[in-house]
Structure formats: structure tokens, C-alpha cells
Design a protein around this motif. Structure first.
Motif, short mmCIF file in Angstrom:
data_model
loop_
_atom_site.label_atom_id
_atom_site.label_comp_id
_atom_site.label_asym_id
_atom_site.label_seq_id
_atom_site.Cartn_x
_atom_site.Cartn_y
_atom_site.Cartn_z
N PRO A 114 22.98 28.89 19.32
CA PRO A 114 23.30 28.26 20.63
C PRO A 114 22.76 29.08 21.80
O PRO A 114 22.61 28.55 22.90
CB PRO A 114 24.84 28.24 20.62
N ILE A 115 22.49 30.37 21.56
CA ILE A 115 21.92 31.20 22.62
C ILE A 115 20.40 31.12 22.59
O ILE A 115 19.75 31.02 23.64
CB ILE A 115 22.35 32.68 22.43
N ASN A 116 19.82 31.15 21.41
CA ASN A 116 18.36 31.10 21.28
C ASN A 116 18.02 30.18 20.11
O ASN A 116 18.29 30.49 18.95
CB ASN A 116 17.79 32.50 21.06
N GLN A 117 17.42 29.04 20.41
CA GLN A 117 17.17 28.01 19.39
C GLN A 117 15.79 28.14 18.73
O GLN A 117 15.42 27.33 17.88
CB GLN A 117 17.27 26.61 20.02
N GLU A 118 15.03 29.15 19.10
CA GLU A 118 13.62 29.20 18.68
C GLU A 118 13.43 29.08 17.17
O GLU A 118 12.61 28.27 16.70
CB GLU A 118 12.99 30.51 19.16
N PHE A 119 14.18 29.86 16.39
CA PHE A 119 13.94 29.88 14.95
C PHE A 119 14.32 28.55 14.29
O PHE A 119 13.65 28.09 13.36
CB PHE A 119 14.71 31.04 14.30
N GLU A 120 15.40 27.94 14.74
CA GLU A 120 15.78 26.64 14.17
C GLU A 120 14.71 25.59 14.48
O GLU A 120 14.36 24.77 13.62
CB GLU A 120 17.15 26.20 14.71
N LEU A 121 14.19 25.60 15.68
CA LEU A 121 13.17 24.63 16.06
C LEU A 121 11.88 24.85 15.26
O LEU A 121 11.25 23.89 14.80
CB LEU A 121 12.89 24.72 17.56
N ARG A 122 11.52 26.10 15.09
CA ARG A 122 10.30 26.39 14.32
C ARG A 122 10.48 25.98 12.85
O ARG A 122 9.56 25.44 12.21
CB ARG A 122 9.97 27.87 14.43
N ALA A 123 11.65 26.24 12.31
CA ALA A 123 11.91 25.87 10.92
C ALA A 123 11.85 24.36 10.74
O ALA A 123 11.26 23.85 9.77
CB ALA A 123 13.28 26.40 10.49
N LYS A 124 12.45 23.62 11.66
CA LYS A 124 12.42 22.15 11.57
C LYS A 124 10.98 21.64 11.62
O LYS A 124 10.59 20.78 10.82
CB LYS A 124 13.23 21.55 12.72
N GLN A 125 10.21 22.16 12.55
CA GLN A 125 8.83 21.70 12.70
C GLN A 125 8.02 21.96 11.43
O GLN A 125 7.25 21.11 10.98
CB GLN A 125 8.17 22.39 13.89
N TYR A 126 8.23 23.11 10.83
CA TYR A 126 7.47 23.46 9.61
C TYR A 126 7.86 22.54 8.45
O TYR A 126 7.01 22.06 7.70
CB TYR A 126 7.74 24.92 9.25
N ILE A 132 26.76 32.46 26.32
CA ILE A 132 27.27 33.77 26.70
C ILE A 132 26.41 34.35 27.82
O ILE A 132 25.18 34.40 27.71
CB ILE A 132 27.28 34.72 25.49
N PHE A 133 27.06 34.75 28.91
CA PHE A 133 26.38 35.36 30.05
C PHE A 133 26.81 36.83 30.16
O PHE A 133 27.96 37.16 29.86
CB PHE A 133 26.73 34.63 31.35
N ASP A 134 25.92 37.67 30.62
CA ASP A 134 26.23 39.08 30.85
C ASP A 134 26.31 39.31 32.35
O ASP A 134 25.29 39.25 33.05
CB ASP A 134 25.15 39.98 30.23
N TYR A 135 27.54 39.54 32.85
CA TYR A 135 27.73 39.67 34.30
C TYR A 135 27.08 40.93 34.85
O TYR A 135 26.97 41.09 36.07
CB TYR A 135 29.23 39.65 34.63
N ASP A 136 26.67 41.86 33.96
CA ASP A 136 25.90 43.02 34.45
C ASP A 136 24.50 42.59 34.87
O ASP A 136 23.89 43.20 35.75
CB ASP A 136 25.80 44.08 33.35
#
Length: 537
Positions: free
Chosen positions: A173-185, A468-472
Motif C-alpha cells: 500500500p506504500i509502494n506498489q511497484e513490485f506488484e505492478l511489475r509482477a502482474k505485467q510480467y 504512512i507519513f513521516d512528520y519529520d
């Protein structure tokens, strides 16, 4: 059984307002309503048939005949269904699934399907694969992902004729890159498969999100059949209005979206009833009790929507974390079997056989409906309350038991001692006649018996973010504003009129176990559905 037309449409209502058809397909009854603005034009309650689509056609035909409207005059068609919930809970019609988790080496302690009941695992075949991949909470890579690692999955899909895949990646949910790449492949090599990605279905927690994704993938074939059948039924009725299906939070999904995410409809039944109760009563903050033939669902309204569960939700023995209303179900309904000597009601019920087995219909089983008819003989016109030989005083223990069951349910769902209104809906709403403890008043709105279909017809579209956000890195105010804009944009993309979008719910949870000021923000927005051929309302 159909209700009399209580609000006949005038010409202005017919021509100036949007006509919505709402249908709710339950286990016992299929309800349908036609509404125009805030006017209920017609309603009906038909028995659900073995072929549920015949029940839809019967119900829709009835409401059209009541109003003299033609099918071409319907602008929207909304359907609520329990087909997917029933299929999963009853372990039937589930398709085989290839399950992929991206997260090694840190996510191997609890493999996929951990904690699933054996009976559920036996109901469909699973091929499980675990590879490197995933991210940290701040989006940084956990371990590199390579598409070539998926080649064994492709071999298994082709060898076993699998048609559905579930992909989950750590913190997707924070970074979807790997799921999207896996689906495309996968789609490059297996063009006919259905792919469910966890970041589109669940929240941050990997186990519950993965469970939800597997559940969704196991319903892929059934989703195609059910949605195709809905569309065929409407085509047969010459209804050309766009079809929407209600989801767990009372908002709407397109038919194509349901083909992709059938798991999102799991709790639409009680949600529709609560939304219908808010619409009919005008109450935004109240408790709703939907009393059916076998069970009663009790929930809390907040701003006119069901309060969302903040806990993990078990469905068929499987832990999930997607959006679900906070509902308590108790074994009380019109068909509940009663014992006047022991003073007990349910949880056993005659269910949809009420008109065959209940005493007031010529049967030999004393039900909660019989006891109510003794108090109010006009409750059901075709019933014969004179067949009930018990005296009113002998039924007092039954009435006390009904009141106690409702009071216990209300006590569990309330979060404060303040008295609130109780809205009673459903075909068995008449069972309750005393004000339970903690309730300020009982409201029985007109059309209470078809509140679920009305709730389906008034659905709105929504969008939400869970991140998730980092307030720093980004100050709190700026983080919240960014999250709001992301939720609003998601709502508009879902089909809302931009001017009608508003923020419905904000949840902010500091993550004390993570160094720094990491905070999880969940925001949901809703808006009125955009009608491309909209008539002025």
C-alpha cells in the motif's frame, strides 16, 4: 408479496428527478424499489428463488407495473447481493489460485494461508510461491525483485490450467511497484488469467491483506458469472441504465469493478439496510436494528454511514482487514422458534419456510411472528392469528426474551452511556415493541421492510487512502492536507461529481514502534454519482 403504492409519482417527479432502481437479493427475499429524489415510487418484496435472477426479474417487473414507468425511464440501477459472501462462507464455487508473496527474506516466518481452516483449504487448490521483494514502511526497497523469478509460477499456471493469481508484497500500500511489475510480467505470458493485487484490496498488515487478496482471487470465476447474469437480467427487462453494485461501506462499484473485486461486496447487505434506515428516518447518528427472518443485524450510524470496524474481521474463519461495517448479528428474526415454557427465542428458525411452518399460517411451530401477531393481528394480512391458542399472558416470557436479546445487542454496539435513537427496519421490525435500555426513542420509518433495497438505490461513490507519513519529513498539517487531496481525487476518479465530494472520516495513528514520527493516516471521502445523461433533480 408486494406493497401497495404509497407515494404515486406526479408528472414533476417523473420528469424532473433522477429515477433510481434499487434491488437487494437476500437469502429469503429479493426486494426492489423505485425512488425519485426523496420519493419512494414503488416497492416490492418477492421470495428469493433458487435461480436468484428470476427473483430479480419478478421484483423489477412488479415495481415497474406499480408506477406505469417504462424501463427506459430508469437512470440508475443498483443491486446489493450476498452471492459472494455465501459462496465463500459455504466453501462452494471457488476457483483454484496461484499465490505469490514478495518479501523474502523477512516475510517467511508466517507463509501464506497461515491460520486458514482446513475445510476452507480443501475447497479449492492453491499453489504458493515466495520470492524476494517488498518495501519498508517509508517506501524503501526491502530486497530486489526480479521478474525472472516468476518463471516457475508461469510454468505452474500453464501446467495446472490455473486462471487466477493473488499477489501480495510487503508494504505494497506504500509502494506498489513490485506488484505492478509482477502482474505485467504474468499477463505477458498468461494473457487469460485474472490477477488480484493486494494494494488494491487490503490495508497495510501483510497477513490480513494477503488473505483478502486470496479470497478475492478465489471468487474470480464466480464474479464473472454473477455479474454477467445481472446484466442479462436487466437486458431482458430492457433496462439500459448503468448498473452499479453496492460494496461493504455503502458506496457503489461499477459492474466491471465487481468482476475485479468481488470481495468488496461481502457486507453490503447489512450496510444497505443501515443506509436505507438513515435515508428513511433522516437520522445521521443512531443505532439501526435490521430484523430479518432468521437474524438481526445491529450497527451504529455515524454521519449517515455504518461505523467501520477497527478490528480484524473474520470471514469464514479467515482474518481480513478490508473495509467492513461494525455489525453485531444475533439469532433473532420473524422465523425464530419460540418456547413459551422455557421463555426462549431462537436461534433456531424456520427461515424462509415461515408461511409453511408457523402456527398462524397453518403450521405447528410457534415462531416470533406468531407471538407478534397475537399482539398485533393486522401485522400480516394473510395470516390467521386466531389459530394461536396461547393466551397473551403465556407469551409474556417470549416478549421479554425478545426485548432482552435486542438490549444485549445494543449494549454491545454502543460506545457511550448517552441515549440514542433506535431505527427498526426489515420485515421483522414489528417484533420489538418496548424501548430497550439506552435508547431515547424507537423510529419505524415508512418502507422499513425494504430499507435494504432503498439503501442500495441511494449509494454514493467513495475514495480512500491508507498510508504512512513521516512528520519529520512532512509536517502534520501538510501531511493531512495531502492525504485529503489524495482521497478526494480517488473519489472523483471513481465517478463522483467534484462539487459534491466531502471528507467522511479521518483516522490518524502514530506508530510508536517505528523510530521518528511515522504516522498512519486513513481518510475516506464520498460524493454524488455523476450521471452523464442527468436530468435536473
Amino acid at each position: 408479496m408486494s406493497n401497495n403504492l404509497k407515494s404515486k409519482p406526479n408528472n414533476k417527479q417523473k420528469t424532473d428527478d433522477v429515477i433510481r432502481l434499487g434491488v437487494d437479493v437476500g437469502g429469503t427475499n429479493t426486494d426492489a424499489v423505485l425512488i425519485c429524489g426523496h420519493h419512494v415510487l414503488a416497492s416490492t418484496k418477492q421470495t428469493t428463488t433458487d435461480n436468484i435472477y428470476q427473483g430479480i426479474e419478478n421484483a423489477v417487473t412488479d415495481v415497474l407495473q406499480q408506477t406505469d414507468l417504462s424501463s427506459e425511464e430508469i437512470d440508475f440501477c443498483m443491486i446489493g447481493t450476498t452471492a459472494f459472501t455465501n459462496a465463500f462462507v459455504q466453501r462452494r464455487e471457488l476457483n483454484d489460485v496461484a499465490i505469490i508473496r514478495l518479501g523474502l527474506p523477512t516475510a517467511k516466518a508466517l507463509p501464506p494461508l497461515t491460520g486458514w481452516p482446513q475445510s476452507m483449504l480443501d475447497s479449492f487448490k492453491q499453489q504458493v510461491f515466495m520470492f524476494s521483494g517488498g518495501h519498508h514502511f517509508n517506501g524503501a526497497v526491502n530486497s530486489d525483485f526480479s521478474e525472472a523469478s516468476l518463471d516457475p509460477v508461469i510454468d505452474s499456471i500453464l501446467a495446472n490450467s490455473l486462471t487466477s493469481v493473488a499477489i501480495s508484497s510487503v508494504f505494497s500500500p506504500i509502494n506498489q511497484e513490485f506488484e505492478l511489475r509482477a502482474k505485467q510480467y504474468l499477463l505477458t505470458h498468461c494473457t487469460d488469467i485474472s490477477v488480484s493485487m493486494s494494494h488494491e484490496i487490503g490495508r497495510v498488515g501483510i497477513i490480513e491483506r494477503e488473505n483478502s487478496t486470496i479470497m478475492n482471487a478465489s471468487l474470480a470465476k464466480l464474479a464473472e458469472r454473477v455479474v454477467d447474469a445481472f446484466e442479462s437480467s436487466l437486458t431482458k427487462l430492457n433496462i439500459k441504465a448503468p448498473l452499479y453494485i453496492t460494496q461493504n461501506d455503502g458506496t457503489l462499484m461499477t459492474a466491471d469493478a465487481v468482476r475485479q473485486f468481488p470481495v468488496m461486496t461481502f457486507a453490503s447487505g447489512p450496510t444497505n439496510s443501515m443506509r436505507g434506515a438513515a435515508f428513511l428516518s433522516g437520522q445521521q447518528e443512531a443505532i439501526v436494528a435490521d430484523i430479518g427472518g432468521t437474524t438481526t443485524d445491529i450497527g451504529m450510524l455515524q454521519q449517515g454511514f455504518p461505523r467501520e470496524s477497527s478490528m480484524h474481521v473474520d470471514i469464514g474463519g479467515v482474518r481480513t482487514n478490508f473495509r467492513m461495517p461494525d455489525i453485531i448479528a444475533i439469532g433473532l428474526g420473524g422465523g425464530s422458534i419460540c418456547d413459551p415454557i422455557k421463555g426462549t427465542v431462537g436461534p433456531q428458525s424456520v427461515g424462509y419456510l415461515l408461511k409453511e411452518k408457523a402456527i398462524s399460517f397453518g403450521g405447528d411451530v410457534l415462531t416470533a411472528t406468531d407471538c407478534t401477531l397475537k399482539r398485533d393481528p393486522t401485522f400480516i394480512k394473510e395470516a390467521k392469528p386466531e389459530l394461536i391458542t396461547l393466551k397473551a399472558a403465556q407469551l409474556d416470557p417470549i416478549n421479554q426474551a425478545i426485548n432482552q436479546l435486542i438490549s444485549q445487542g445494543i449494549d454491545e454496539i454502543k460506545t457511550s452511556r448517552a441515549k440514542v435513537p433506535l431505527i427498526l427496519v426489515g420485515g421483522g421490525h414489528i417484533l420489538v415493541h418496548k424501548i430497550p435500555a439506552g435508547i431515547s426513542e424507537i423510529i419505524r420509518p415508512q418502507y422499513a421492510e425494504v430499507a435494504n433495497a432503498i439503501g442500495a438505490s441511494i449509494g454514493m461513490v467513495s475514495g480512500d487512502i491508507d498510508q504512512i507519513f513521516d512528520y519529520d519529513d512532512l509536517k502534520r498539517d501538510e501531511s493531512l492536507e495531502l492525504a485529503k487531496q489524495m482521497a478526494i481525487k480517488a473519489t472523483i476518479v471513481a465517478g463522483a461529481i467534484p462539487d459534491t465530494v466531502s471528507i467522511l472520516d479521518i483516522q490518524e495513528m502514530p506508530l510508536s514502534y517505528i523510530k521518528g514520527q511515522a504516522t498512519r493516516i486513513r481518510i475516506r471521502a464520498t460524493g454524488q454519482l455523476f450521471l452523464t445523461s442527468q436530468r435536473a433533480c
